[in-house]
Design an enzyme around this catalytic site. Structure first.
Site, short mmCIF file in Angstrom:
data_model
loop_
_atom_site.label_atom_id
_atom_site.label_comp_id
_atom_site.label_asym_id
_atom_site.label_seq_id
_atom_site.Cartn_x
_atom_site.Cartn_y
_atom_site.Cartn_z
N GLY A 1 0.80 -1.23 0.00
CA GLY A 1 0.00 0.00 0.00
C GLY A 1 0.83 1.26 0.00
O GLY A 1 2.05 1.23 0.12
N GLY B 1 2.49 3.61 1.60
CA GLY B 1 3.01 3.80 2.95
C GLY B 1 3.49 5.22 3.16
O GLY B 1 3.61 5.69 4.29
N ARG B 2 3.80 5.88 2.07
CA ARG B 2 4.23 7.28 2.22
C ARG B 2 3.80 8.12 1.02
O ARG B 2 4.41 9.13 0.71
CB ARG B 2 5.72 7.36 2.39
CG ARG B 2 6.48 6.71 1.27
CD ARG B 2 7.86 7.20 1.28
NE ARG B 2 8.71 6.35 0.48
CZ ARG B 2 10.00 6.49 0.41
NH1 ARG B 2 10.57 7.43 1.08
NH2 ARG B 2 10.72 5.70 -0.34
N ASP C 1 8.23 5.46 8.48
CA ASP C 1 7.79 6.78 8.96
C ASP C 1 6.93 7.57 7.98
O ASP C 1 6.47 8.67 8.30
CB ASP C 1 9.01 7.62 9.36
CG ASP C 1 10.00 7.76 8.22
OD1 ASP C 1 9.66 7.42 7.06
OD2 ASP C 1 11.14 8.22 8.48
N GLY C 2 6.74 7.05 6.77
CA GLY C 2 5.90 7.77 5.81
C GLY C 2 6.58 8.97 5.16
O GLY C 2 5.95 9.75 4.45
N ARG D 1 3.82 13.98 -7.34
CA ARG D 1 3.89 13.15 -8.53
C ARG D 1 2.54 13.19 -9.23
O ARG D 1 1.50 13.29 -8.57
CB ARG D 1 4.15 11.68 -8.17
CG ARG D 1 5.26 11.45 -7.23
CD ARG D 1 5.71 10.01 -7.31
NE ARG D 1 4.81 9.07 -6.65
CZ ARG D 1 5.12 7.79 -6.47
NH1 ARG D 1 6.27 7.32 -6.91
NH2 ARG D 1 4.29 6.98 -5.86
N ASP E 1 4.42 -4.27 -7.17
CA ASP E 1 3.81 -3.04 -6.66
C ASP E 1 4.41 -1.82 -7.34
O ASP E 1 3.92 -0.70 -7.15
CB ASP E 1 3.97 -2.94 -5.14
CG ASP E 1 5.43 -3.04 -4.71
OD1 ASP E 1 6.09 -4.02 -5.07
OD2 ASP E 1 5.92 -2.12 -4.03
N ASN E 2 5.45 -2.03 -8.13
CA ASN E 2 6.05 -0.92 -8.87
C ASN E 2 5.80 -1.04 -10.37
O ASN E 2 6.56 -0.50 -11.18
CB ASN E 2 7.56 -0.86 -8.58
CG ASN E 2 7.85 -0.43 -7.15
OD1 ASN E 2 7.00 0.16 -6.49
ND2 ASN E 2 9.02 -0.74 -6.66
N ASP F 1 7.77 4.82 -9.56
CA ASP F 1 8.59 4.61 -8.35
C ASP F 1 10.07 4.65 -8.65
O ASP F 1 10.75 3.64 -8.79
CB ASP F 1 8.22 3.29 -7.63
CG ASP F 1 7.06 3.52 -6.67
OD1 ASP F 1 6.42 4.59 -6.77
OD2 ASP F 1 6.81 2.65 -5.84
P1 AMP Z 1 9.21 0.76 -2.64
O1 AMP Z 1 10.37 -0.18 -2.45
O2 AMP Z 1 9.58 2.20 -2.56
O3 AMP Z 1 8.39 0.45 -3.83
O4 AMP Z 1 8.27 0.55 -1.35
C1 AMP Z 1 7.68 -0.67 -1.00
C2 AMP Z 1 6.62 -0.45 0.04
O5 AMP Z 1 7.19 0.17 1.21
C3 AMP Z 1 5.49 0.48 -0.39
O6 AMP Z 1 4.31 -0.01 0.18
C4 AMP Z 1 5.88 1.80 0.22
O7 AMP Z 1 4.77 2.63 0.42
C5 AMP Z 1 6.53 1.38 1.52
N1 AMP Z 1 7.49 2.36 2.02
C6 AMP Z 1 8.72 2.64 1.52
N2 AMP Z 1 9.33 3.60 2.23
C7 AMP Z 1 8.47 3.96 3.21
C8 AMP Z 1 8.51 4.91 4.28
N3 AMP Z 1 9.55 5.69 4.51
N4 AMP Z 1 7.41 4.99 5.08
C9 AMP Z 1 6.35 4.20 4.90
N5 AMP Z 1 6.25 3.30 3.92
C10 AMP Z 1 7.29 3.17 3.09
MG MG Z 2 6.81 1.26 -4.58
#
Ligand code: AMP
Ligand code: MG
Length: 520
Positions: free
Chosen positions: A100, A102-103, A134-135, A192, A269-270, A279
């Protein structure tokens, strides 16, 4: 600022019934309502004027306090309901369950000039999907995402866009290499923009929970708004939808191969359902042409997402999407045929793309062998991809003995005149010269054409790092310099020639250049 807001995602799709913001599993819903976090001292650092215009925002408006507040999450647009999307995903080949936004927080959808745009803030605080994190986002990764989104657009690669880059004014703790050395960094927020941020993982999460009712609602929504030409929902339409997603994903990855872009984290998810590059994390650009290269240290062991593997990884991801939507079709043959078709199309489209990079606009039987030999040669010694293909435009078809001199700037090591590699290249240039005699273009016509395919300027890994290091010292001029440069990646821009250069030695093994992790 009068945005023409026309929300659909949070109007037509099922919402999480809980509205308080704490980490949880969210079922039977596409999103959760959430309010962006207020920040200590927001400051817009850069705005993309092209993107502002697309949204109907004037340059004067981008300089207003309202703009700054909205695009850093400090103020919510009237009559809107920001939300975070629920999705799952396969990470590095393994099902990871719910992930989901997350940030990322979606602000609203805007329609301008008949085009729908969803606006999303990345790094605007925690959501129910933040898990243990931390979002937030830091300045270095936000600069990278901001610059690369717009650079990719100008390169002609399907991509999500970026409107603004801002400092939050907050400090964010990060362990860059995941090696037990956390440090505070400047927090930042990128806005974005894309027609939709839906990913393969949005469909997968419902399938994994056997919630086929909501799976259908989401697929129907996607077709209605983004694939309307496919017609009303039916099993046949779902197959056509999958075919179209497959086609677009293939086109996207062929563009990546063409320009030497390595995404770094092609988890499901990307993967955008619209076939957009999405992403920008530990991505990188090929310097030496190397199928085995990935900038992502988190993937250093298996190199699952290395340059030469990207097309196959897209196919792997499409298999996961096929599995996710299968319950709506209940028949495998059609889906399997589309996946097979990807392989066939990939072969012929890759060949066409490589032909175009070397100026072959007709087809001949031995082209595949000529191109394969070229790629083998590029791997013999470290050869800069961008410089090689750009300088190939200097080649004169009646002067093959000069070929090596035309492209010699692309080599990282100096080669002795008697080097075997030079002989091998000479041999290749003679074959190339013969092959070009079957093309109708003159040397200068061919040069013009291939210079529209082979960029002169890409966001080399060290260039983004220079922009980051300057920005850390509050000098934002390099961000703007690169932003302007990368608007015209195929133009000569002699005043910017210094950026048409091989990676400097200091950047070879530097963190942030050739070594990046998912920590952002
Ligand atoms: P990513 O590797 O950036 O595609 O992230 C994978 C998952 O981790 C996604 O659900 C992101 O929303 C979550 N995520 C990555 N970095 C953070 C963060 N700093 N705070 C909260 N969620 C994160
Ligand atoms: Mg992602």
């Amino acid at each position: 600022m009068k945005l023409h807001i026309q929300d659909t995602f949070n109007k037509e799709l099922p919402a999480d019934s809980i509205t308080s913001n704490y980490v949880r599993q969210v079922e039977k819903a596409c999103y959760s309502l959430v309010t962006p976090q207020k920040t200590a001292n927001p400051k817009i650092l850069h705005v993309s004027p092209e993107m502002a215009e697309n949204l109907g925002i004037s340059i004067a408006e981008t300089q207003s306090e309202l703009f700054q507040n909205i695009f850093t999450g400090n103020e919510v647009l009237p009559n809107t309901q920001p939300y975070a999307m629920c999705y799952g995903g396969h990470q590095f080949g393994h099902w990871a369950g719910q992930l989901g936004d997350g940030r990322a927080i979606n602000l609203a959808e805007v329609v301008h000039n008949h085009q729908r745009w969803a606006i999303q803030l990345k790094g605007a605080g925690k959501t129910p999907y933040s898990r243990t994190a931390d979002g937030l986002a830091v300045l270095r990764s936000s600069i990278r995402e901001y610059l690369c989104s717009e650079a990719m657009f100008h390169l002609g690669v399907p991509t999500t866009r970026a409107l603004s880059l801002a400092l939050s004014g907050d400090q964010v703790l990060r362990d860059i290499l995941y090696n037990g050395n956390p440090a505070y960094e400047k927090g930042a927020i990128v806005s974005r923009i894309a027609p939709s941020f839906l990913r393969f993982g949005n469909y997968q999460i419902f399938a994994s929970r056997q919630d086929y009712e909501n799976l259908k609602i989401l697929v129907d929504y996607t077709i209605k708004h983004f694939y309307a030409e496919l017609g009303n929902p039916s099993k046949g339409t779902y197959l056509k939808f999958f075919q179209e997603v497959s086609n677009r994903s293939l086109d996207m990855v062929l563009h990546w191969q063409r320009v030497g872009f390595v995404h770094g984290v092609m988890n499901t998810d990307n993967m955008s359902i619209l076939g957009l590059t999405i992403d920008y994390g530990p991505y990188g650009w090929l310097e030496g042409y190397d199928y085995g290269w990935t900038p992502n240290t988190t993937d250093a062991q298996n190199k699952r997402y290395r340059y030469g593997k990207q097309p196959e990884m897209v196919l792997w991801n499409l298999y996961q999407l096929a599995n996710a939507i299968y319950p709506l079709i209940e028949e495998t043959a059609g889906l399997e045929a589309i996946l097979e078709d990807y392989k066939t199309k990939y072969e012929s489209k890759y060949l066409a793309m490589m032909r175009s990079k070397i100026g072959l606009f007709t087809q001949r039987e031995n082209d595949a062998a000529l191109i394969q030999e070229l790629e083998e040669n590029l791997h013999r010694t470290e050869t800069d991809m961008t410089i090689f293909f750009r300088n190939l435009s200097r080649f004169e078809k009646d002067n093959p003995d000069h070929g090596f001199l035309d492209i010699q700037d692309a080599f990282y090591d100096s080669l002795d005149q008697k080097s075997e590699i030079i002989q091998i290249w000479n041999n290749w240039f003679h074959q190339y010269s013969k092959r070009l005699s079957f093309e109708k273009e003159t040397d200068s016509e061919r040069a013009i054409q291939i210079n529209l395919i082979n960029p002169k300027y890409v966001l080399r890994n060290y260039m983004a790092q220079l922009a980051i290091e300057a920005a850390d010292k509050e000098d934002y001029s390099v961000i703007d310099e690169l932003f302007q440069l990368l608007k015209n990646p195929y133009a000569e821009q002699p005043e910017h020639e210094k950026w048409f250069a091989k990676r400097p030695e200091w950047a070879r093994n530097k963190v942030g250049c050739s070594m990046l992790s998912c920590s952002s």
